[in-house]
Scaffold this motif. Sequence first.
Motif, PDB file in Angstrom:
ATOM      1  N   VAL A  27     -18.312 -27.430 -17.262  1.00 19.15           N
ATOM      2  CA  VAL A  27     -18.652 -27.344 -15.922  1.00 19.15           C
ATOM      3  C   VAL A  27     -19.595 -26.030 -15.746  1.00 19.15           C
ATOM      4  O   VAL A  27     -19.260 -24.917 -16.255  1.00 19.15           O
ATOM      5  CB  VAL A  27     -17.283 -26.947 -14.977  1.00 19.15           C
ATOM      6  N   LEU A  28     -20.708 -26.270 -15.228  1.00 19.33           N
ATOM      7  CA  LEU A  28     -21.835 -25.497 -14.937  1.00 19.33           C
ATOM      8  C   LEU A  28     -21.788 -24.869 -13.528  1.00 19.33           C
ATOM      9  O   LEU A  28     -21.682 -25.614 -12.535  1.00 19.33           O
ATOM     10  CB  LEU A  28     -23.091 -26.188 -15.015  1.00 19.33           C
ATOM     11  N   VAL A  29     -21.741 -23.570 -13.415  1.00 16.41           N
ATOM     12  CA  VAL A  29     -21.663 -22.989 -12.269  1.00 16.41           C
ATOM     13  C   VAL A  29     -23.283 -22.354 -11.957  1.00 16.41           C
ATOM     14  O   VAL A  29     -23.540 -21.610 -12.621  1.00 16.41           O
ATOM     15  CB  VAL A  29     -20.778 -21.627 -12.205  1.00 16.41           C
ATOM     16  N   SER A  30     -23.857 -23.131 -10.880  1.00 15.63           N
ATOM     17  CA  SER A  30     -25.076 -22.525 -10.430  1.00 15.63           C
ATOM     18  C   SER A  30     -24.970 -21.727  -9.165  1.00 15.63           C
ATOM     19  O   SER A  30     -23.869 -21.839  -8.638  1.00 15.63           O
ATOM     20  CB  SER A  30     -26.013 -23.613 -10.446  1.00 15.63           C
ATOM     21  N   VAL A  31     -26.378 -21.361  -8.840  1.00 17.10           N
ATOM     22  CA  VAL A  31     -26.273 -20.559  -7.401  1.00 17.10           C
ATOM     23  C   VAL A  31     -25.922 -21.637  -6.251  1.00 17.10           C
ATOM     24  O   VAL A  31     -25.531 -21.216  -5.092  1.00 17.10           O
ATOM     25  CB  VAL A  31     -27.663 -19.940  -7.022  1.00 17.10           C
ATOM     26  N   ALA A  32     -25.834 -22.976  -6.507  1.00 18.74           N
ATOM     27  CA  ALA A  32     -25.674 -23.915  -5.459  1.00 18.74           C
ATOM     28  C   ALA A  32     -24.263 -24.725  -5.491  1.00 18.74           C
ATOM     29  O   ALA A  32     -24.071 -25.253  -4.738  1.00 18.74           O
ATOM     30  CB  ALA A  32     -26.693 -24.727  -5.250  1.00 18.74           C
ATOM     31  N   GLY A  33     -23.635 -24.248  -6.611  1.00 23.27           N
ATOM     32  CA  GLY A  33     -22.224 -24.740  -6.658  1.00 23.27           C
ATOM     33  C   GLY A  33     -21.920 -25.286  -8.379  1.00 23.27           C
ATOM     34  O   GLY A  33     -22.442 -24.727  -9.051  1.00 23.27           O
ATOM     35  N   THR A  34     -20.912 -26.138  -8.366  1.00 27.28           N
ATOM     36  CA  THR A  34     -20.516 -26.361  -9.804  1.00 27.28           C
ATOM     37  C   THR A  34     -20.957 -27.705  -9.789  1.00 27.28           C
ATOM     38  O   THR A  34     -20.715 -28.656  -9.023  1.00 27.28           O
ATOM     39  CB  THR A  34     -19.057 -25.946 -10.073  1.00 27.28           C
ATOM     40  N   ASP A  35     -21.033 -28.316 -11.382  1.00 32.50           N
ATOM     41  CA  ASP A  35     -21.224 -29.558 -11.600  1.00 32.50           C
ATOM     42  C   ASP A  35     -20.720 -29.767 -12.864  1.00 32.50           C
ATOM     43  O   ASP A  35     -20.885 -28.964 -14.011  1.00 32.50           O
ATOM     44  CB  ASP A  35     -22.842 -30.126 -11.284  1.00 32.50           C
ATOM     45  N   THR A  36     -20.284 -30.988 -13.403  1.00 29.59           N
ATOM     46  CA  THR A  36     -20.078 -31.459 -14.619  1.00 29.59           C
ATOM     47  C   THR A  36     -21.263 -31.827 -15.570  1.00 29.59           C
ATOM     48  O   THR A  36     -21.987 -32.780 -14.917  1.00 29.59           O
ATOM     49  CB  THR A  36     -18.878 -32.435 -14.787  1.00 29.59           C
ATOM     50  N   VAL A  37     -21.763 -31.092 -16.747  1.00 31.33           N
ATOM     51  CA  VAL A  37     -22.779 -31.615 -17.389  1.00 31.33           C
ATOM     52  C   VAL A  37     -22.548 -31.996 -18.887  1.00 31.33           C
ATOM     53  O   VAL A  37     -21.406 -31.273 -19.362  1.00 31.33           O
ATOM     54  CB  VAL A  37     -23.921 -30.453 -17.282  1.00 31.33           C
ATOM     55  N   ASP A  38     -23.253 -32.553 -19.635  1.00 29.09           N
ATOM     56  CA  ASP A  38     -23.158 -32.959 -21.052  1.00 29.09           C
ATOM     57  C   ASP A  38     -23.646 -31.565 -21.623  1.00 29.09           C
ATOM     58  O   ASP A  38     -24.395 -30.703 -21.341  1.00 29.09           O
ATOM     59  CB  ASP A  38     -24.130 -33.784 -21.449  1.00 29.09           C
ATOM     60  N   ILE A  39     -23.041 -31.235 -22.972  1.00 28.66           N
ATOM     61  CA  ILE A  39     -23.273 -30.333 -23.828  1.00 28.66           C
ATOM     62  C   ILE A  39     -23.645 -30.978 -25.282  1.00 28.66           C
ATOM     63  O   ILE A  39     -23.384 -32.073 -25.389  1.00 28.66           O
ATOM     64  CB  ILE A  39     -22.162 -29.185 -23.908  1.00 28.66           C
ATOM     65  N   VAL A  40     -24.559 -30.223 -25.907  1.00 27.63           N
ATOM     66  CA  VAL A  40     -25.042 -30.732 -27.232  1.00 27.63           C
ATOM     67  C   VAL A  40     -24.830 -29.320 -27.917  1.00 27.63           C
ATOM     68  O   VAL A  40     -24.778 -28.258 -27.745  1.00 27.63           O
ATOM     69  CB  VAL A  40     -26.521 -31.025 -27.233  1.00 27.63           C
ATOM     70  N   HIS A  41     -24.466 -29.718 -29.368  1.00 27.14           N
ATOM     71  CA  HIS A  41     -24.284 -28.922 -30.584  1.00 27.14           C
ATOM     72  C   HIS A  41     -25.622 -28.418 -31.245  1.00 27.14           C
ATOM     73  O   HIS A  41     -26.442 -29.365 -31.414  1.00 27.14           O
ATOM     74  CB  HIS A  41     -23.363 -29.218 -31.515  1.00 27.14           C
ATOM     75  N   VAL A  42     -26.140 -27.251 -30.850  1.00 27.54           N
ATOM     76  CA  VAL A  42     -27.393 -26.639 -31.484  1.00 27.54           C
ATOM     77  C   VAL A  42     -27.160 -25.967 -32.907  1.00 27.54           C
ATOM     78  O   VAL A  42     -26.230 -24.903 -32.808  1.00 27.54           O
ATOM     79  CB  VAL A  42     -28.076 -25.641 -30.581  1.00 27.54           C
TER      80      VAL A  42
END
Length: 326
Positions: free
Chosen positions: A96-111
């Motif tokens: 769950v990504l919290v940005s200035v405009a709200g929250t959204d569910t995004v993919d993550i990758v392993h670096v």
Amino acid sequence: MIRLPCALARALAALLGVLACALPAWAQDEAPGPPAGIPPSETIAMGRDDLARMTVPVRINGAGPFAFMVDTGAQRTVLTHAVARKLALAPAGQAVLVSVAGTDTVDIVHVRELMLGSRRFADLETPLVDDAGLEAEGILGLDSLQGQRVTIDFAANRLTIDDAAAEPAAPTGNPAIGDFAIVVHARHRSGQLIMTEAVIDGVRTSVMIDTGSDTSIGNPALQRALRRAPGHGHGSEEARLVGVTGQAIAAQTGQARSLRIGRIAIANLTLAFADSGAFARLRLAHRPALLLGMHDLSAFRAVAIDFSRHKVLFGIATDEKAPAAP
């Protein structure tokens, strides 16, 4: 709604404000500390994107370099989908990504490995964002900067990373800052350094440095307090802020005569006010708070953020007069 002037609108639309990223339980390890076996001080040449935000070359899993925006308002380092595709990084979960405009569910990758100069950071769980509007290939967030002293030399376009375990040399703590410096003590919260002694037009305000934004953004509590401040103008224009995930939030623009931090002052600020979840995440929704963006930071020759000692240093060139608070 009235749209902002082009430069300001683009700056706000591209503002990431990744102040928090709630990773799944299996990926919630603490952010990595400063790497071992590295030089005590290292200077990296910075580039600039079209909004004058700073970028640095970063290598990922041995590939690159990629131009990453330096964002002290971002809690996590972030990749674009384009870079993930280029490196054949498959999604390994969601966050769950919290940005200035709200929250959204995004993919993550392993670096597996991220290299900034000679500093190596391993095993990062990194959110992915869309490429549109970012104008960079990723974001270098606080998880790659914690435990170190980061000096941003605006005049020379240089980023200097110091081993914060070493006590700074007198008089300024970093040669990049020059012969004059103001040291401001800050509180540490969720990876951020929050300066609590700032004053905007007579209103005490908590301030965080946000190098990922061209424009400074205040919360509604600051907007209400400024409207009550003697002599403060009430004029504002409606606008919309669009976060990195495409979400939009209502905003209003306004003016402030001065921002005082310790013994210095920045005059004639243009602010955007929004009820952003980013402030709530830092428990600053109910008292005046400000994300201090690049346009106002450029009043200084350099800014150093000492995460280890909870200090922020402001400096100017030796042949300039120090900005003084009235």
